[in-house]
Design a protein around this motif. Sequence first.
Motif, PDB file in Angstrom:
ATOM      1  N   ILE A 135      49.627  62.816  88.663  1.00  0.00           N
ATOM      2  CA  ILE A 135      48.722  62.403  87.588  1.00  0.00           C
ATOM      3  C   ILE A 135      48.498  63.555  86.607  1.00  0.00           C
ATOM      4  O   ILE A 135      48.447  63.355  85.389  1.00  0.00           O
ATOM      5  N   ALA A 195      44.800  57.177  88.373  1.00  0.00           N
ATOM      6  CA  ALA A 195      44.902  57.123  86.913  1.00  0.00           C
ATOM      7  C   ALA A 195      43.625  56.553  86.293  1.00  0.00           C
ATOM      8  O   ALA A 195      43.150  57.025  85.251  1.00  0.00           O
ATOM      9  N   VAL A 238      47.961  57.627  80.568  1.00  0.00           N
ATOM     10  CA  VAL A 238      48.322  57.746  81.984  1.00  0.00           C
ATOM     11  C   VAL A 238      48.178  56.391  82.666  1.00  0.00           C
ATOM     12  O   VAL A 238      49.049  55.973  83.445  1.00  0.00           O
TER      13      VAL A 238
END
Length: 520
Positions: free
Chosen positions: A183, A210, A218
């Motif tokens: 991430i 996310a 993202v």
Amino acid sequence: MARKFQFDNPDDSYWNESSAGGSFFDDGGSASTAQATARAALNDLFDSSAAFRNNSKEGSRAEDVETVDWSGALVSGSIPSPLQSSRFDPHTKQSGSLSATDLLSTASSFSQRRNESKGNVSPQLARSQRAASVISEGSVESSGTGFSQLDHTRLKSEHKKLQIRYEQVRQERYHPPEIDETIRRLLRGESAILELYKTKHKKVQLLEAALDLRDGNVILAVVLFLKQTLADSLFRDLLLRMPRAANHYVAYLRDHFKFDDLSNILFSLGRNDDAAAVEFLVACRKQTSHAKVQSLKRAVQSGFSDPTLNQEAAIVADYVALLERQIPVDSSDDTASKQGREQKFKVYPKTATLVDQPTLTTLYYCALYHFDLPQNSFASPLAVKEQHKLTEKQYSWLVVKALARQKRWADIERVLTTKSLLGSAKINPVIPWTHLLTILARHDASHDTMAKYLRAIPSWEERLVFALDYKCSDVIVDCYVALKDRQKLIEYMSTKLTAHTKEHYYAEGVLRNSMNKWKN
């Protein structure tokens, strides 16, 4: 530019120092002498190496050899290598970076001290000392070869580093990194291999991480990855559980004009109204009218089939009916206008297409060009009124405007005339009197026409106000008589009417009539 060579770490010496290549060529006049000395020392070195090998075979390794250091003092132990002895000199600026000139001068000083020792040094030590001078003096001649060797060494070092990195990547290929690390890479815009996460559990954790980060890019990257790798049913269930992820995905589909996928995902999320709106939007974007009609019909049967959208479905169906009326009427009128068959298209030229115009505009168009057609005709204004459930006020307002433009006053009167239960007909417009009179005056209605509609106003006070505005003298006189205001009538005659005119004689006759009753 060339850099100094260091004996400490040959692999990294290319990067350690700034340019010092000029020091190799400072003493240009002694180059030939240095070369001759280097060749002689090299021959002695080979002889010394052969002697040391012979001594080693005879078991003379244990014998101590007397040696001297760089200052000329006698020391015990093995002969130090010139490479090892040049690691550090307190008189230089940096360790391990002696120049060739420094090495030559040091070798010369060492030779003088060796001669002063008068035989205290063994022949083998003398040959070794000359070998040290070979390394220093010979470097002047072989600097180009040394640089090529350094480049080769540097390339080998880089190649080794790349091999190590390749092995790391190959080993990590089948081992996904931590979810938080992935991430973070996505957040920094770095590459991340999401395909390493194989299980549904890991993928769900990836999406949850996310969402916790609250970064739209993202979240969208992870959602698109899940769309590609999960079954449709699992993907829909996941979006139902995570509305924020669903909103990002819906916005992505809308921005990229993927309307088919957008309507499907909205239906699966239970957002039927939004899905129906998307289908309606897609249908309205069709380039041709016939394709638009077919798409709208499909939208009514699919997207607007939800019982909660019955009202919206009726509106779309009415729009379809309007298009199906406009298309043939517009096509027929275009043909008649081009061929010049109809005089009205010459007097009132058609400036725009009828297709996709609002319902009220369609009614005005039909009243302007096709008022006389029967009700069963597509272009009849009455047919438009009945099909689309227009009110009497809407119909009267637009038809009167179209007929007034053509100065068809009799037709306007028929439109506005109604019959009572006893069969008597009178002008009773459903539109306000102020708007009706404005339309008539704007299109230059005659005095008699204006007087007819003014006399149809039921209120005497209101009739008097409009009569004064539009200067209908006979109507004004009748209003004063009905209101029994003799003083106002006399004042109006003296200020507004011209003597010996028809209107003036009419007012005088009213004043002389003894049947009229006055209040003043």
